[in-house]
Design an enzyme around this catalytic site. Structure first.
Site, PDB file in Angstrom:
ATOM      1  N   CYS A   2       0.839  -1.211   0.000  1.00  0.00           N
ATOM      2  CA  CYS A   2       0.000   0.000   0.000  1.00  0.00           C
ATOM      3  C   CYS A   2       0.869   1.255   0.000  1.00  0.00           C
ATOM      4  O   CYS A   2       2.016   1.214   0.427  1.00  0.00           O
ATOM      5  CB  CYS A   2      -0.935   0.082   1.200  1.00  0.00           C
ATOM      6  SG  CYS A   2      -1.957  -1.372   1.446  1.00  0.00           S
ATOM      7  N   ARG A  28       2.855   0.475  -5.456  1.00  0.00           N
ATOM      8  CA  ARG A  28       2.817  -0.238  -4.172  1.00  0.00           C
ATOM      9  C   ARG A  28       1.547  -1.065  -3.990  1.00  0.00           C
ATOM     10  O   ARG A  28       1.395  -1.773  -3.001  1.00  0.00           O
ATOM     11  CB  ARG A  28       2.936   0.765  -3.018  1.00  0.00           C
ATOM     12  CG  ARG A  28       4.195   1.592  -3.073  1.00  0.00           C
ATOM     13  CD  ARG A  28       4.237   2.555  -1.927  1.00  0.00           C
ATOM     14  NE  ARG A  28       4.402   1.866  -0.671  1.00  0.00           N
ATOM     15  CZ  ARG A  28       5.574   1.521  -0.152  1.00  0.00           C
ATOM     16  NH1 ARG A  28       6.674   1.844  -0.778  1.00  0.00           N
ATOM     17  NH2 ARG A  28       5.632   0.891   0.986  1.00  0.00           N
ATOM     18  N   TRP A  74      -2.985  -2.537  -1.574  1.00  0.00           N
ATOM     19  CA  TRP A  74      -2.707  -3.911  -1.988  1.00  0.00           C
ATOM     20  C   TRP A  74      -3.313  -4.763  -0.889  1.00  0.00           C
ATOM     21  O   TRP A  74      -2.821  -4.815   0.235  1.00  0.00           O
ATOM     22  CB  TRP A  74      -1.199  -4.142  -2.099  1.00  0.00           C
ATOM     23  CG  TRP A  74      -0.859  -5.461  -2.723  1.00  0.00           C
ATOM     24  CD1 TRP A  74      -0.814  -5.745  -4.054  1.00  0.00           C
ATOM     25  CD2 TRP A  74      -0.516  -6.670  -2.045  1.00  0.00           C
ATOM     26  NE1 TRP A  74      -0.464  -7.066  -4.242  1.00  0.00           N
ATOM     27  CE2 TRP A  74      -0.279  -7.660  -3.034  1.00  0.00           C
ATOM     28  CE3 TRP A  74      -0.393  -7.035  -0.707  1.00  0.00           C
ATOM     29  CZ2 TRP A  74       0.077  -8.963  -2.711  1.00  0.00           C
ATOM     30  CZ3 TRP A  74      -0.044  -8.340  -0.401  1.00  0.00           C
ATOM     31  CH2 TRP A  74       0.190  -9.290  -1.402  1.00  0.00           C
ATOM     32  N   ASN A  98      -0.548   1.753   5.957  1.00  0.00           N
ATOM     33  CA  ASN A  98       0.234   0.769   5.198  1.00  0.00           C
ATOM     34  C   ASN A  98       0.895  -0.156   6.209  1.00  0.00           C
ATOM     35  O   ASN A  98       1.632   0.312   7.076  1.00  0.00           O
ATOM     36  CB  ASN A  98       1.294   1.485   4.355  1.00  0.00           C
ATOM     37  CG  ASN A  98       2.327   0.527   3.795  1.00  0.00           C
ATOM     38  OD1 ASN A  98       2.010  -0.629   3.511  1.00  0.00           O
ATOM     39  ND2 ASN A  98       3.549   0.997   3.647  1.00  0.00           N
ATOM     40  N   GLY A  99       0.636  -1.455   6.083  1.00  0.00           N
ATOM     41  CA  GLY A  99       1.239  -2.417   7.015  1.00  0.00           C
ATOM     42  C   GLY A  99       0.203  -3.418   7.470  1.00  0.00           C
ATOM     43  O   GLY A  99      -0.854  -3.562   6.835  1.00  0.00           O
ATOM     44  N   GLU A 474      15.407 -15.911 -13.727  1.00  0.00           N
ATOM     45  CA  GLU A 474      14.986 -14.519 -13.843  1.00  0.00           C
ATOM     46  C   GLU A 474      14.197 -14.300 -15.149  1.00  0.00           C
ATOM     47  O   GLU A 474      13.174 -13.613 -15.151  1.00  0.00           O
ATOM     48  CB  GLU A 474      16.207 -13.591 -13.768  1.00  0.00           C
ATOM     49  CG  GLU A 474      15.917 -12.116 -13.938  1.00  0.00           C
ATOM     50  CD  GLU A 474      14.914 -11.540 -12.950  1.00  0.00           C
ATOM     51  OE1 GLU A 474      14.522 -12.216 -11.985  1.00  0.00           O
ATOM     52  OE2 GLU A 474      14.479 -10.394 -13.182  1.00  0.00           O
ATOM     53  N   LYS A 478      10.352 -13.047 -15.193  1.00  0.00           N
ATOM     54  CA  LYS A 478      10.011 -11.809 -15.901  1.00  0.00           C
ATOM     55  C   LYS A 478       8.837 -12.068 -16.830  1.00  0.00           C
ATOM     56  O   LYS A 478       7.874 -11.321 -16.881  1.00  0.00           O
ATOM     57  CB  LYS A 478      11.244 -11.359 -16.682  1.00  0.00           C
ATOM     58  CG  LYS A 478      11.498  -9.912 -16.833  1.00  0.00           C
ATOM     59  CD  LYS A 478      12.058  -9.180 -15.661  1.00  0.00           C
ATOM     60  CE  LYS A 478      11.433  -9.480 -14.363  1.00  0.00           C
ATOM     61  NZ  LYS A 478      11.973  -8.910 -13.194  1.00  0.00           N
ATOM     62  N   GLU A 481       5.448 -13.002 -14.874  1.00  0.00           N
ATOM     63  CA  GLU A 481       4.825 -11.954 -14.044  1.00  0.00           C
ATOM     64  C   GLU A 481       4.168 -10.870 -14.877  1.00  0.00           C
ATOM     65  O   GLU A 481       3.160 -10.308 -14.464  1.00  0.00           O
ATOM     66  CB  GLU A 481       5.798 -11.370 -13.010  1.00  0.00           C
ATOM     67  CG  GLU A 481       6.924 -10.538 -13.529  1.00  0.00           C
ATOM     68  CD  GLU A 481       7.843 -10.022 -12.413  1.00  0.00           C
ATOM     69  OE1 GLU A 481       7.386  -9.823 -11.279  1.00  0.00           O
ATOM     70  OE2 GLU A 481       9.035  -9.813 -12.698  1.00  0.00           O
ATOM     71  N   HIS A 497      13.941 -35.570 -15.805  1.00  0.00           N
ATOM     72  CA  HIS A 497      13.494 -36.340 -14.641  1.00  0.00           C
ATOM     73  C   HIS A 497      12.022 -36.085 -14.340  1.00  0.00           C
ATOM     74  O   HIS A 497      11.605 -36.070 -13.192  1.00  0.00           O
ATOM     75  CB  HIS A 497      14.377 -36.019 -13.431  1.00  0.00           C
ATOM     76  CG  HIS A 497      15.780 -36.461 -13.635  1.00  0.00           C
ATOM     77  ND1 HIS A 497      16.148 -37.788 -13.685  1.00  0.00           N
ATOM     78  CD2 HIS A 497      16.913 -35.757 -13.868  1.00  0.00           C
ATOM     79  CE1 HIS A 497      17.442 -37.885 -13.914  1.00  0.00           C
ATOM     80  NE2 HIS A 497      17.930 -36.660 -14.039  1.00  0.00           N
ATOM     81  N   LYS A 596       5.144  -3.656  -6.124  1.00  0.00           N
ATOM     82  CA  LYS A 596       6.592  -3.564  -6.233  1.00  0.00           C
ATOM     83  C   LYS A 596       7.284  -3.730  -4.892  1.00  0.00           C
ATOM     84  O   LYS A 596       8.334  -4.337  -4.791  1.00  0.00           O
ATOM     85  CB  LYS A 596       6.975  -2.227  -6.849  1.00  0.00           C
ATOM     86  CG  LYS A 596       8.450  -2.144  -7.119  1.00  0.00           C
ATOM     87  CD  LYS A 596       8.758  -1.237  -8.253  1.00  0.00           C
ATOM     88  CE  LYS A 596      10.205  -1.381  -8.669  1.00  0.00           C
ATOM     89  NZ  LYS A 596      10.476  -2.623  -9.388  1.00  0.00           N
TER      90      LYS A 596
HETATM   91  C1  G6P Z   1       8.488  -7.936  -5.494  1.00  0.00           C
HETATM   92  C2  G6P Z   1       8.839  -7.321  -6.827  1.00  0.00           C
HETATM   93  C3  G6P Z   1      10.071  -8.013  -7.415  1.00  0.00           C
HETATM   94  C4  G6P Z   1      11.214  -7.938  -6.432  1.00  0.00           C
HETATM   95  C5  G6P Z   1      10.834  -8.511  -5.069  1.00  0.00           C
HETATM   96  C6  G6P Z   1      11.877  -8.178  -4.022  1.00  0.00           C
HETATM   97  O1  G6P Z   1       8.016  -9.223  -5.656  1.00  0.00           O
HETATM   98  O2  G6P Z   1       7.750  -7.426  -7.724  1.00  0.00           O
HETATM   99  O3  G6P Z   1      10.445  -7.365  -8.620  1.00  0.00           O
HETATM  100  O4  G6P Z   1      12.310  -8.634  -6.943  1.00  0.00           O
HETATM  101  O5  G6P Z   1       9.610  -7.927  -4.618  1.00  0.00           O
HETATM  102  O6  G6P Z   1      11.871  -6.790  -3.834  1.00  0.00           O
HETATM  103  P1  G6P Z   1      13.103  -5.959  -3.317  1.00  0.00           P
HETATM  104  O7  G6P Z   1      12.587  -4.543  -3.242  1.00  0.00           O
HETATM  105  O8  G6P Z   1      13.449  -6.522  -1.968  1.00  0.00           O
HETATM  106  O9  G6P Z   1      14.202  -6.121  -4.300  1.00  0.00           O
END
Ligand code: G6P
Length: 601
Positions: A2, A28, A74, A98-99, A474, A478, A481, A497, A596
C-alpha cells in the site's frame, strides 16, 4: 504494501497533491484507492475499487482543501472492495494505513465490546477504532498515539486526521516506510519521496516508533515516549525526470533502456572510491545472501561468480524461508541482503535475525535511507534511480553488477593466477560494458519476432546450467509476471526427470548456453527437447556459437568479461518478456496481483 500520502498547507491544493502522490505510489498496490479531505463542508471521504484512475474520474477538483490523506491499496485483510478501501473513519478519527496490525483479531473483539461497530474486514479499521478509543480516553492525540504504539503489534505507517483539529495532520511509523516532505507553508507525508517530488525534495525520515504532529509550517516529531526530538532534513538525490516515462510507452521499457546508464553510474561510484566501501571479505569463511524475487535471482548469479572466481562458499536463502529455519550462522559468515526497495519485510527480518546470530551484515540496496539500508552494517548502494515498473530490470542488473564487483575484489585478493587471467581487464571491461549493452538495446527487432512466435502458447520452458540456470530463473519470472504466460525454469539436466513429459510439438524452450565449461552439456539437453518437437530458441555467445539442427531461432550475444557476461545475457530475456506481454495486451507496468514493494510477510 500500500501507499499513503498526506498534505497540509495553505494553497487549497490538497486534492491535486493527493491524487498526484497516489499516482506515483500506485506501484505499491492498486486494488483500490481513496482519499479523505477537509473542504468548506467539512470532512469528505471518497474511495473506489481498482485503479486510481477510477477514483480520479469521480473527484471534483474544484473542491478547495488544505488538509487531506490518501491511500492506494494492496489487499491483505479483506477482499479488494469499496468497504475495505481506505481511508477508514471511526468516531472522530480518519486514517490511512500501510502495514499489518498483527493482533487485530483480539483488538477487534475488545473494541466491539466497547461498542465499536466495524463495517469492514480490515485490520486498519480496527487500528482506527483503537486510536479513536484512546483519543477519547485522553482527549490528547500524543497520549493516544503513545498508547496505540504499545498496544498495536505489527507494522504500520499511518496518516491521521482528527475531527477536533483540522490544523494538524498526524503520522505514525513502525516497520513500514514513511517520510515527511517539507515545503513552503505546506508539508506532506508519503510512503516515499518521489510521491511528493513535484512539490519538494526536502524530507525527514521517521524512525520506527516515532510519530509526528504536522501543521502547514511546523513539524514536531516525538519518540515512542512522546518526547519531542529532532531529525536532520535530507535532500532527495534525483529529479522529476527520473520518475517520468520519457517518451517510452511503458516504464518497464524505459527502465530496460536505462540499463547502460545505470551500469555506468554504479561502476563510476565504486571505481571512483577504489572499492573502499566494500567489506573486508578476507574476514569471512562463508557468505549468505538473503533476498526475495528477482533480488534472489541476482543473488544466484552472484553465487556462481563469487564461488567460481572468489572461491568462497555462498548460500542463497529465500528470505521468507530463512526466517523460520534452523540456522548455522556465526561471526565467520557475512550475511548480505539484496533488495531494490530496501523495504521487503522478509528480507528486513532476515537481516535482523542475522545480527541476532552475531553475523556482520551488508545490504545491496537501491533506495537510500530505506529500512534495510538503516539496519545493515555496510550499505552498498546500487545507482539504478527510481524504478517504477513492478517487474524489475535495471535494479536487478545493478545488483548483479555489484555482485560482479564483489567477486572481482575477492578474486583479486586471492592471487589465484588462473582465475585472475580469466577475468583480466575487469576494470576496463566494466567501463566498456555500457556500450556493448547499448548495441543490444539498439537492435530489438529479433526479440519482437521471437515474441510474435511464442506469445499465444500456453507454456514455455527456460533451461540452462550453472549461471545460465540462474538467468533462466529470472527470464522465466520476468515473462510470467508480466505476460501471465505459464513459464518454468529448469536446470537443463533435470528436465528429463519428469517435466520433459510436457514437451510437445511447438512448445517453446529457451535454451541458454553461455558458459564455456558446460555449454556442450546444455546443448545435449536442448537436443533432447528438440527431438521431442520443442520450438527451441538457443541463446549463446559469439565465442560458443554452434550451428546445427537443434534450434529454431538463435540469439548470439557479444562476448565480454566472464564476470560481466550475465549483464549482457539478461537483456534478450527482459526484451522477450516485454514484447510477449505487449502482444498479449497486458498491463505491463502493473501486472495483476503484484506490487513492487512487498512490506508484508
Ligand atoms: C516484489 C517485486 C520483485 C522484487 C521482489 C523483491 O516481488 O515485484 O520485482 O524482486 O519484490 O523486492 P526488493 O525490493 O526486496 O528487491
Amino acid at each position: 504494501m500500500c501507499g499513503i500520502v498526506g498534505y497540509i498547507g495553505k494553497d487549497k491544493k490538497a486534492l491535486n497533491v493527493l491524487i498526484d502522490g497516489l499516482e506515483h505510489l500506485e506501484y505499491r498496490g492498486y486494488d483500490s484507492a481513496g482519499i479523505a479531505f477537509i473542504s468548506k463542508d467539512g470532512l469528505n471521504i471518497q474511495k473506489e475499487k481498482g485503479r486510481i484512475s477510477n477514483l480520479k474520474e469521480k473527484i471534483n477538483f474544484n473542491n478547495e482543501s488544505n488538509l487531506g490523506i490518501g491511500h492506494t491499496r494492496w489487499a491483505t485483510h479483506g477482499e479488494a472492495n469499496k468497504v475495505n478501501s481506505h481511508p477508514h473513519k471511526c468516531g472522530k478519527l480518519t486514517i490511512v494505513h500501510n502495514g499489518i496490525i498483527e493482533n487485530y483479531i483480539e483488538l477487534k473483539e475488545k473494541l466491539k465490546e466497547l461498542g465499536y461497530k466495524l463495517k469492514s474486514d480490515t485490520d486498519t479499521e480496527v487500528a482506527c477504532a483503537l486510536l479513536d478509543y484512546l483519543y477519547n480516553k485522553y482527549n490528547d492525540m500524543n497520549l493516544a498515539i503513545k498508547d496505540f504504539e504499545e498496544i498495536a503489534k505489527g507494522a504500520y505507517a499511518i496518516g491521521i486526521i482528527c475531527d477536533d483539529d483540522y490544523d494538524n495532520l498526524y503520522a505514525i511509523k513502525k516497520n513500514s516506510p514513511l517520510i515527511i516532505g517539507i515545503g513552503n507553508n505546506e508539508n506532506f507525508i508519503a510512503s516515499d519521496v518521489p510521491a511528493i517530488l513535484e512539490y519538494t525534495s526536502k524530507y525527514i525520515v521517521l524512525e520506527d516508533g516515532e510519530f509526528a504532529k504536522i501543521t502547514s509550517n511546523d513539524i514536531k516529531i516525538f519518540d515512542k515516549n512522546a518526547d519531542n526530538i529532532n531529525h536532520d532534513i535530507k535532500e532527495f538525490d534525483g529529479s522529476k525526470e527520473d520518475i517520468g516515462k520519457n517518451g517510452y510507452n511503458h516504464y518497464m521499457l524505459k527502465e530496460i533502456h536505462e540499463q547502460p546508464e545505470v551500469i555506468k553510474k554504479t561502476a563510476n561510484h565504486y571505481l571512483e572510491n577504489n572499492f573502499n566501501e566494500l567489506p573486508d571479505f578476507s574476514k569471512y569463511k562463508k557468505i549468505t545472501i538473503v533476498a526475495c524475487g528477482s533480488a534472489m535471482h541476482a543473488g544466484l548469479v552472484g553465487k556462481n561468480l563469487i564461488e567460481k572466481y572468489g572461491n568462497i562458499p555462498v548460500e542463497i536463502e529465500i528470505a521468507s524461508e530463512f526466517r523460520y529455519k534452523k540456522l548455522f550462522l556465526d561471526k565467520d559468515t557475512l550475511v548480505i541482503a539484496i533488495s531494490q526497495s530496501g523495504e521487503t519485510a522478509d528480507t528486513l527480518e532476515a537481516i535482523k535475525i542475522a545480527k541476532e546470530n552475531g553475523c556482520d551484515t551488508a545490504g545491496i540496496i537501491n533506495v537510500k535511507e530505506s529500512s534495510i539500508a538503516r539496519n545493515v552494517d555496510t550499505i552498498l548502494y546500487t545507482y539504478a534511480g527510481p524504478e517504477i515498473a513492478v517487474a524489475t530490470t535495471k535494479a536487478y542488473s545493478a545488483q548483479v553488477e555489484l555482485l560482479s564487483i564483489i567477486a572481482y575484489n575477492i578474486a583479486k585478493s586471492s592471487n589465484d593466477i588462473n582465475k585472475l587471467t580469466e577475468i583480466n581487464n575487469f576494470l576496463d571491461d566494466l567501463r566498456k560494458l555500457p556500450i556493448v549493452m547499448q548495441e543490444i538495446l539498439n537492435n530489438t527487432d529479433k526479440y519482437k519476432d521471437i515474441a510474435n512466435n511464442i506469445y499465444d502458447k500456453n507454456d514455455i520452458f527456460f533451461i540452462g546450467r550453472g549461471i545460465d540456470y540462474a538467468l533462466c530463473m529470472e527470464g522465466s519470472l520476468k515473462l510470467k509476471e508480466i505476460s501471465y504466460l505459464h513459464s518454468e525454469a529448469y536446470a537443463a539436466g533435470e528436465l528429463k526427470h519428469g517435466t520433459i513429459s510436457l514437451i510437445d510439438k511447438g512448445v517453446p524452450v529457451i535454451g541458454i548456453a553461455t558458459d564455456d565449461a558446460i555449454c556442450d552439456k546444455t546443448i545435449s539437453n536442448i537436443k533432447e527437447v528438440k527431438s521431442r518437437g520443442a520450438n527451441v530458441i538457443y541463446l549463446t555467445t559469439a565465442s560458443l556459437n554452434k550451428d546445427g539442427d537443434f534450434y529454431n531461432e538463435k540469439i548470439v550475444l557479444p562476448i565480454v568479461n566472464p564476470l560481466l557476461q550475465p549483464l549482457v545475457n539478461i537483456l534478450p530475456l527482459q526484451l522477450i518478456a516485454y514484447e510477449v506481454a505487449k502482444k498479449r495486451g497486458c498491463n505491463i507496468d502493473k501486472p495483476k496481483n503484484l506490487a513492487k514493494s512487498v512490506t508484508v510477510e
